[in-house]
Design a protein around this motif. Sequence first.
Motif, PDB file in Angstrom:
ATOM      1  N   ARG A  19      -9.102  -2.436 -36.317  1.00 35.22           N
ATOM      2  CA  ARG A  19      -8.047  -1.421 -36.442  1.00 35.22           C
ATOM      3  C   ARG A  19      -6.920  -1.923 -37.337  1.00 35.22           C
ATOM      4  O   ARG A  19      -6.406  -1.195 -38.187  1.00 35.22           O
ATOM      5  CB  ARG A  19      -7.508  -1.071 -35.064  1.00 35.22           C
ATOM      6  CG  ARG A  19      -6.447  -0.015 -35.105  1.00 35.22           C
ATOM      7  CD  ARG A  19      -6.018   0.371 -33.718  1.00 35.22           C
ATOM      8  NE  ARG A  19      -4.896   1.282 -33.780  1.00 35.22           N
ATOM      9  CZ  ARG A  19      -4.084   1.520 -32.801  1.00 35.22           C
ATOM     10  NH1 ARG A  19      -4.267   0.931 -31.639  1.00 35.22           N
ATOM     11  NH2 ARG A  19      -3.085   2.344 -32.943  1.00 35.22           N
ATOM     12  N   LEU A  20      -6.539  -3.182 -37.173  1.00 37.29           N
ATOM     13  CA  LEU A  20      -5.486  -3.769 -37.990  1.00 37.29           C
ATOM     14  C   LEU A  20      -5.894  -3.807 -39.459  1.00 37.29           C
ATOM     15  O   LEU A  20      -5.094  -3.493 -40.344  1.00 37.29           O
ATOM     16  CB  LEU A  20      -5.166  -5.174 -37.485  1.00 37.29           C
ATOM     17  CG  LEU A  20      -3.970  -5.865 -38.105  1.00 37.29           C
ATOM     18  CD1 LEU A  20      -2.712  -5.088 -37.756  1.00 37.29           C
ATOM     19  CD2 LEU A  20      -3.871  -7.286 -37.606  1.00 37.29           C
ATOM     20  N   ALA A  22      -8.001  -1.787 -40.940  1.00 32.95           N
ATOM     21  CA  ALA A  22      -8.024  -0.424 -41.456  1.00 32.95           C
ATOM     22  C   ALA A  22      -6.617   0.094 -41.719  1.00 32.95           C
ATOM     23  O   ALA A  22      -6.377   0.782 -42.710  1.00 32.95           O
ATOM     24  CB  ALA A  22      -8.739   0.494 -40.472  1.00 32.95           C
ATOM     25  N   GLU A  23      -5.667  -0.240 -40.859  1.00 28.69           N
ATOM     26  CA  GLU A  23      -4.303   0.243 -41.021  1.00 28.69           C
ATOM     27  C   GLU A  23      -3.553  -0.478 -42.121  1.00 28.69           C
ATOM     28  O   GLU A  23      -2.647   0.080 -42.730  1.00 28.69           O
ATOM     29  CB  GLU A  23      -3.535   0.109 -39.703  1.00 28.69           C
ATOM     30  CG  GLU A  23      -3.963   1.098 -38.653  1.00 28.69           C
ATOM     31  CD  GLU A  23      -3.206   0.936 -37.357  1.00 28.69           C
ATOM     32  OE1 GLU A  23      -2.370   0.019 -37.258  1.00 28.69           O
ATOM     33  OE2 GLU A  23      -3.447   1.724 -36.435  1.00 28.69           O
ATOM     34  N   SER A  24      -3.905  -1.723 -42.389  1.00 28.76           N
ATOM     35  CA  SER A  24      -3.178  -2.482 -43.396  1.00 28.76           C
ATOM     36  C   SER A  24      -3.837  -2.415 -44.770  1.00 28.76           C
ATOM     37  O   SER A  24      -3.392  -3.067 -45.697  1.00 28.76           O
ATOM     38  CB  SER A  24      -3.046  -3.941 -42.954  1.00 28.76           C
ATOM     39  OG  SER A  24      -4.325  -4.530 -42.864  1.00 28.76           O
ATOM     40  N   GLU A  25      -4.866  -1.602 -44.904  1.00 31.79           N
ATOM     41  CA  GLU A  25      -5.524  -1.434 -46.189  1.00 31.79           C
ATOM     42  C   GLU A  25      -4.516  -0.850 -47.183  1.00 31.79           C
ATOM     43  O   GLU A  25      -3.858   0.142 -46.895  1.00 31.79           O
ATOM     44  CB  GLU A  25      -6.715  -0.487 -46.015  1.00 31.79           C
ATOM     45  CG  GLU A  25      -7.698  -0.516 -47.142  1.00 31.79           C
ATOM     46  CD  GLU A  25      -8.917   0.297 -46.771  1.00 31.79           C
ATOM     47  OE1 GLU A  25      -9.138   1.314 -47.420  1.00 31.79           O
ATOM     48  OE2 GLU A  25      -9.613  -0.103 -45.823  1.00 31.79           O
ATOM     49  N   THR A  29      -5.491   4.433 -47.316  1.00 30.81           N
ATOM     50  CA  THR A  29      -5.588   4.841 -45.931  1.00 30.81           C
ATOM     51  C   THR A  29      -4.258   5.357 -45.389  1.00 30.81           C
ATOM     52  O   THR A  29      -4.202   6.427 -44.805  1.00 30.81           O
ATOM     53  CB  THR A  29      -6.074   3.676 -45.056  1.00 30.81           C
ATOM     54  OG1 THR A  29      -7.284   3.178 -45.597  1.00 30.81           O
ATOM     55  CG2 THR A  29      -6.303   4.110 -43.640  1.00 30.81           C
ATOM     56  N   PHE A  30      -3.192   4.616 -45.610  1.00 30.70           N
ATOM     57  CA  PHE A  30      -1.887   5.016 -45.092  1.00 30.70           C
ATOM     58  C   PHE A  30      -1.429   6.319 -45.739  1.00 30.70           C
ATOM     59  O   PHE A  30      -0.982   7.238 -45.059  1.00 30.70           O
ATOM     60  CB  PHE A  30      -0.855   3.909 -45.332  1.00 30.70           C
ATOM     61  CG  PHE A  30       0.529   4.274 -44.884  1.00 30.70           C
ATOM     62  CD1 PHE A  30       0.837   4.300 -43.539  1.00 30.70           C
ATOM     63  CD2 PHE A  30       1.496   4.626 -45.802  1.00 30.70           C
ATOM     64  CE1 PHE A  30       2.100   4.653 -43.109  1.00 30.70           C
ATOM     65  CE2 PHE A  30       2.760   4.980 -45.383  1.00 30.70           C
ATOM     66  CZ  PHE A  30       3.071   4.987 -44.032  1.00 30.70           C
ATOM     67  N   ARG A  33      -3.519   9.263 -44.568  1.00 30.67           N
ATOM     68  CA  ARG A  33      -3.203   9.625 -43.184  1.00 30.67           C
ATOM     69  C   ARG A  33      -1.877  10.379 -43.096  1.00 30.67           C
ATOM     70  O   ARG A  33      -1.770  11.397 -42.402  1.00 30.67           O
ATOM     71  CB  ARG A  33      -3.166   8.368 -42.318  1.00 30.67           C
ATOM     72  CG  ARG A  33      -3.147   8.647 -40.850  1.00 30.67           C
ATOM     73  CD  ARG A  33      -3.360   7.408 -39.992  1.00 30.67           C
ATOM     74  NE  ARG A  33      -2.389   6.367 -40.263  1.00 30.67           N
ATOM     75  CZ  ARG A  33      -2.695   5.150 -40.701  1.00 30.67           C
ATOM     76  NH1 ARG A  33      -3.942   4.813 -40.929  1.00 30.67           N
ATOM     77  NH2 ARG A  33      -1.751   4.259 -40.920  1.00 30.67           N
ATOM     78  N   ARG A  37      -1.307  14.290 -42.051  1.00 29.05           N
ATOM     79  CA  ARG A  37      -0.421  14.687 -40.952  1.00 29.05           C
ATOM     80  C   ARG A  37       0.592  15.730 -41.398  1.00 29.05           C
ATOM     81  O   ARG A  37       0.858  16.703 -40.677  1.00 29.05           O
ATOM     82  CB  ARG A  37       0.310  13.463 -40.398  1.00 29.05           C
ATOM     83  CG  ARG A  37      -0.584  12.560 -39.561  1.00 29.05           C
ATOM     84  CD  ARG A  37       0.170  11.386 -39.015  1.00 29.05           C
ATOM     85  NE  ARG A  37       1.249  11.846 -38.145  1.00 29.05           N
ATOM     86  CZ  ARG A  37       2.203  11.061 -37.684  1.00 29.05           C
ATOM     87  NH1 ARG A  37       2.224   9.785 -38.019  1.00 29.05           N
ATOM     88  NH2 ARG A  37       3.138  11.534 -36.897  1.00 29.05           N
TER      89      ARG A  37
END
Length: 84
Positions: A19-20, A22-25, A29-30, A33, A37
């Motif tokens: 998960r970390l 994927a989120e810090s890519e 990704t950020f 996302r 939203r």
Amino acid sequence: MAGKQNGDGEAESQRILRRLAAESEPGGTFVARMTGRARDHLSAADVDSSDRIEQIGTRIGRWLAAAITVAVLVGFVLFLMQRG
């Protein structure tokens, strides 16, 4: 018993690391996302889809609020530029 706890801990650690990662890519990704939203929020995806009037009213209200926010920020920046 200790083996089961150790295995559970390792599985949890691996899940957290995935998960970390994927989120810090970087970038994609950020940004994807956050734009997703914002799109869902402005299109009222969280409102009951069977009530068309509520859906349209929510969309109008959210778009109007976004437009007013942008207008206030632009006005504030122009005000600050005049004083400088």
